[in-house]
Motif scaffolding. Structure first.
Motif, PDB file in Angstrom:
ATOM      1  N   HIS A 187       8.802  11.199  54.977  1.00 44.76           N
ATOM      2  CA  HIS A 187       8.980  10.739  53.697  1.00 44.76           C
ATOM      3  C   HIS A 187       9.683   9.514  53.678  1.00 44.76           C
ATOM      4  O   HIS A 187      10.918   9.501  53.898  1.00 44.76           O
ATOM      5  CB  HIS A 187       9.328  11.895  52.841  1.00 44.76           C
ATOM      6  CG  HIS A 187       8.868  12.967  52.757  1.00 44.76           C
ATOM      7  ND1 HIS A 187       7.540  13.217  51.881  1.00 44.76           N
ATOM      8  CD2 HIS A 187       8.812  14.347  53.481  1.00 44.76           C
ATOM      9  CE1 HIS A 187       7.044  14.342  52.055  1.00 44.76           C
ATOM     10  NE2 HIS A 187       7.959  15.271  53.009  1.00 44.76           N
ATOM     11  N   HIS A 243       1.922  11.526  46.439  1.00 42.62           N
ATOM     12  CA  HIS A 243       2.490  11.217  47.672  1.00 42.62           C
ATOM     13  C   HIS A 243       1.473  10.319  48.404  1.00 42.62           C
ATOM     14  O   HIS A 243       0.032  10.851  48.356  1.00 42.62           O
ATOM     15  CB  HIS A 243       2.782  12.129  48.832  1.00 42.62           C
ATOM     16  CG  HIS A 243       4.091  12.962  48.386  1.00 42.62           C
ATOM     17  ND1 HIS A 243       4.576  14.241  49.113  1.00 42.62           N
ATOM     18  CD2 HIS A 243       5.080  12.745  47.726  1.00 42.62           C
ATOM     19  CE1 HIS A 243       5.645  14.579  48.659  1.00 42.62           C
ATOM     20  NE2 HIS A 243       5.937  13.654  47.480  1.00 42.62           N
ATOM     21  N   TYR A 282      -1.886  18.313  43.495  1.00 40.52           N
ATOM     22  CA  TYR A 282      -1.515  17.732  42.180  1.00 40.52           C
ATOM     23  C   TYR A 282      -2.038  18.598  41.018  1.00 40.52           C
ATOM     24  O   TYR A 282      -3.361  18.844  40.973  1.00 40.52           O
ATOM     25  CB  TYR A 282      -1.874  16.230  42.215  1.00 40.52           C
ATOM     26  CG  TYR A 282      -1.361  15.553  43.182  1.00 40.52           C
ATOM     27  CD1 TYR A 282      -0.184  15.730  43.734  1.00 40.52           C
ATOM     28  CD2 TYR A 282      -2.145  14.827  44.132  1.00 40.52           C
ATOM     29  CE1 TYR A 282       0.258  14.934  45.039  1.00 40.52           C
ATOM     30  CE2 TYR A 282      -1.990  14.092  45.178  1.00 40.52           C
ATOM     31  CZ  TYR A 282      -0.835  14.322  45.815  1.00 40.52           C
ATOM     32  OH  TYR A 282      -0.331  13.562  46.745  1.00 40.52           O
ATOM     33  N   HIS A 325      12.573  13.126  38.652  1.00 41.59           N
ATOM     34  CA  HIS A 325      13.038  11.877  39.097  1.00 41.59           C
ATOM     35  C   HIS A 325      11.710  10.700  39.059  1.00 41.59           C
ATOM     36  O   HIS A 325      10.596  11.399  39.081  1.00 41.59           O
ATOM     37  CB  HIS A 325      13.182  12.228  40.762  1.00 41.59           C
ATOM     38  CG  HIS A 325      13.783  11.191  41.436  1.00 41.59           C
ATOM     39  ND1 HIS A 325      15.162  10.720  41.262  1.00 41.59           N
ATOM     40  CD2 HIS A 325      13.181  10.204  42.515  1.00 41.59           C
ATOM     41  CE1 HIS A 325      15.357   9.732  42.095  1.00 41.59           C
ATOM     42  NE2 HIS A 325      14.378   9.482  42.802  1.00 41.59           N
ATOM     43  N   THR A 326      12.277   9.562  39.029  1.00 41.00           N
ATOM     44  CA  THR A 326      10.976   8.765  38.709  1.00 41.00           C
ATOM     45  C   THR A 326      11.075   7.933  40.142  1.00 41.00           C
ATOM     46  O   THR A 326      12.275   7.118  40.500  1.00 41.00           O
ATOM     47  CB  THR A 326      11.209   7.725  37.600  1.00 41.00           C
ATOM     48  OG1 THR A 326      11.430   8.461  36.593  1.00 41.00           O
ATOM     49  CG2 THR A 326      10.080   6.810  37.850  1.00 41.00           C
ATOM     50  N   TRP A 327       9.982   8.204  41.098  1.00 41.93           N
ATOM     51  CA  TRP A 327      10.061   7.399  42.291  1.00 41.93           C
ATOM     52  C   TRP A 327       9.078   6.116  41.935  1.00 41.93           C
ATOM     53  O   TRP A 327       9.183   5.414  41.167  1.00 41.93           O
ATOM     54  CB  TRP A 327       8.880   8.515  43.029  1.00 41.93           C
ATOM     55  CG  TRP A 327       9.321   9.674  43.142  1.00 41.93           C
ATOM     56  CD1 TRP A 327       9.150  10.842  42.648  1.00 41.93           C
ATOM     57  CD2 TRP A 327      10.576  10.388  44.094  1.00 41.93           C
ATOM     58  NE1 TRP A 327       9.765  12.153  42.940  1.00 41.93           N
ATOM     59  CE2 TRP A 327      10.465  11.851  43.981  1.00 41.93           C
ATOM     60  CE3 TRP A 327      11.346   9.536  45.201  1.00 41.93           C
ATOM     61  CZ2 TRP A 327      11.299  12.514  44.665  1.00 41.93           C
ATOM     62  CZ3 TRP A 327      12.140  10.640  45.867  1.00 41.93           C
ATOM     63  CH2 TRP A 327      12.222  11.962  45.591  1.00 41.93           C
ATOM     64  N   ARG A 347      17.526   8.768  46.315  1.00 41.90           N
ATOM     65  CA  ARG A 347      17.492  10.227  46.715  1.00 41.90           C
ATOM     66  C   ARG A 347      18.785  10.572  47.092  1.00 41.90           C
ATOM     67  O   ARG A 347      18.932  11.909  46.671  1.00 41.90           O
ATOM     68  CB  ARG A 347      16.854  10.325  48.209  1.00 41.90           C
ATOM     69  CG  ARG A 347      15.266  10.454  47.988  1.00 41.90           C
ATOM     70  CD  ARG A 347      14.701  10.775  49.375  1.00 41.90           C
ATOM     71  NE  ARG A 347      13.368  10.984  49.461  1.00 41.90           N
ATOM     72  CZ  ARG A 347      12.647  12.333  49.194  1.00 41.90           C
ATOM     73  NH1 ARG A 347      13.450  13.148  49.076  1.00 41.90           N
ATOM     74  NH2 ARG A 347      11.371  12.359  49.138  1.00 41.90           N
ATOM     75  N   THR A 401       3.319  12.653  37.071  1.00 41.83           N
ATOM     76  CA  THR A 401       3.181  13.444  38.081  1.00 41.83           C
ATOM     77  C   THR A 401       3.652  12.734  39.579  1.00 41.83           C
ATOM     78  O   THR A 401       3.577  11.436  39.527  1.00 41.83           O
ATOM     79  CB  THR A 401       1.671  13.517  38.419  1.00 41.83           C
ATOM     80  OG1 THR A 401       1.246  14.068  36.928  1.00 41.83           O
ATOM     81  CG2 THR A 401       1.404  14.627  39.562  1.00 41.83           C
ATOM     82  N   THR A 402       4.361  13.572  40.309  1.00 41.16           N
ATOM     83  CA  THR A 402       4.665  13.150  41.580  1.00 41.16           C
ATOM     84  C   THR A 402       3.315  13.175  42.617  1.00 41.16           C
ATOM     85  O   THR A 402       2.956  14.150  42.479  1.00 41.16           O
ATOM     86  CB  THR A 402       5.722  13.856  42.237  1.00 41.16           C
ATOM     87  OG1 THR A 402       7.138  13.931  41.279  1.00 41.16           O
ATOM     88  CG2 THR A 402       6.214  13.528  43.420  1.00 41.16           C
ATOM     89  N   SER A 417       6.805   8.365  48.314  1.00 41.45           N
ATOM     90  CA  SER A 417       6.887   9.327  47.036  1.00 41.45           C
ATOM     91  C   SER A 417       6.742   8.199  45.790  1.00 41.45           C
ATOM     92  O   SER A 417       7.330   7.216  45.773  1.00 41.45           O
ATOM     93  CB  SER A 417       8.297   9.806  46.990  1.00 41.45           C
ATOM     94  OG  SER A 417       8.577  10.399  48.239  1.00 41.45           O
ATOM     95  N   THR A 453       5.410   8.145  41.409  1.00 39.33           N
ATOM     96  CA  THR A 453       5.261   9.006  40.143  1.00 39.33           C
ATOM     97  C   THR A 453       4.316   7.859  39.497  1.00 39.33           C
ATOM     98  O   THR A 453       4.440   6.829  39.340  1.00 39.33           O
ATOM     99  CB  THR A 453       6.639   8.736  39.141  1.00 39.33           C
ATOM    100  OG1 THR A 453       7.565   9.444  40.050  1.00 39.33           O
ATOM    101  CG2 THR A 453       6.448   9.430  37.999  1.00 39.33           C
TER     102      THR A 453
END
Ligand code: AMP
Ligand code: MN
Ligand code: MN
Ligand code: MN
Length: 287
Positions: free
Chosen positions: A43, A79, A199, A172-174, A103, A76-77, A70, A72
């Motif tokens: 990750h 990958h 998802y 969290h916003t990636w 992180r 929705t998160t 990661s 957003t």
């Protein structure tokens, strides 16, 4: 040899992110399980790739660089796997470094939430055990909850504390989807949507995601994942075909005794073009 049916595993984790084995141990285990083409995809992290690549060369297993970014998208998160990325790409390296910095702040917030629930000192404990102090992920906290006998399993730790909406979950916003795909492409790699079955998207939103992903330069979808049911593999094979995406195959291995094993997944259906189709992998001739 049919290139679709080789034992490729293009999704795995080491202790450079939330896996438990050293990168070289992941490669050794993949080799033992009969994998002949693999990627280590930690990750937001590339530092484990060097040791993995060196061990793969010694064992004669084909290895490609990789990572799992990661993202957003519409709350929705997601990958996104980046496969065959060049390691010296400034944009990719600085992009994932920023994710890792965020992180750290998130891990401190998770720890504060646990503090309020009477579970103290989690950040200190976890940060002393991780390989990189800037790569702390929820599984590190899950393992702490099991170690302290607050939860009886990893799964329970997510269900009670760390999963979406649970008391120690920190929204969290990636990175954005565009950023992640741009970084991967600038590094000469292939962007693959990881484990699409995980998802929570209805079919309309899933189609929207896949068209957007393609429009940004995304090229592959993980049709076969260690976490997919047979029905999900079929659904995502059909979607790969519909959207002109290449298919990938990956276990998402994290640890020995976990829910998935390296290289133990069904093959890609033969109407899906494998993402590795034109990679000229030593010992794997296309027929
Ligand atoms: P993070 O990137 O810190 O949010 O951690 C995400 C990781 O936690 C995933 O890559 C999985 O390894 C693990 N994970 C997420 N949700 C669950 C769950 N419900 N059960 C078990 N593991 C999970
Ligand atoms: Mn993980
Ligand atoms: Mn993932
Ligand atoms: Mn993964």
């Amino acid at each position: 040899m049919n290139i679709s049916t080789i034992n490729a595993d293009l999704h795995s984790h080491s202790n450079h992110s939330d896996g438990t084995l050293l990168p070289e141990q992941v490669v050794e285990r993949a080799h033992q399980q009969g994998v002949t083409l693999m990627a280590l995809t930690d990750h937001d992290e590339l530092r484990g790739v060097y040791a993995a690549k060196a061990r793969a060369e010694e064992l004669g297993i084909a290895f490609v660089t990789g990572l799992e970014i990661s993202v957003t998208w519409q709350s929705t998160t997601l990958h996104i796997l980046g496969l065959r990325v060049q390691l010296d790409c400034e944009e990719l390296q600085s992009g994932i470094k920023k994710i890792r910095l965020d992180r750290v702040a998130r891990a401190k917030e998770i720890s504060s939430s646990l503090d309020r629930l009477g579970i103290e000192g989690a950040y200190e404990e976890v940060s002393n055990l991780v390989t990189h102090k800037d790569l702390i992920a929820r599984p590190h906290f899950a393992r702490l909850l099991v170690r302290r006998k607050i939860c009886s399993s990893f799964k329970e730790a997510f269900q009670r504390y760390l999963g979406i909406g649970r008391p120690a979950y920190i929204p969290h916003t990636w990175a954005s989807l565009q950023e992640a795909i741009d970084w991967i492409r600038l590094a000469g790699g292939v962007a693959v949507l990881a484990h699409p079955g995980r998802y929570k998207l209805d079919s309309q939103k899933r189609n929207l995601l896949l068209s957007f992903f393609c429009s940004l330069g995304g090229e592959g979808i993980e049709v076969v994942s260690g976490t997919h049911t047979t029905a999900e593999c079929q659904i995502f094979a059909a979607l790969a075909y519909k959207f002109g995406l290449k298919g990938s195959r990956g276990s998402d291995f994290h640890e020995i005794g976990g829910p998935v094993e390296l290289g133990r997944m069904p093959n890609l259906p033969d109407f899906v073009s494998p993402v590795w189709e034109n990679w000229n992998i030593p010992g794997h001739k296309k027929i």
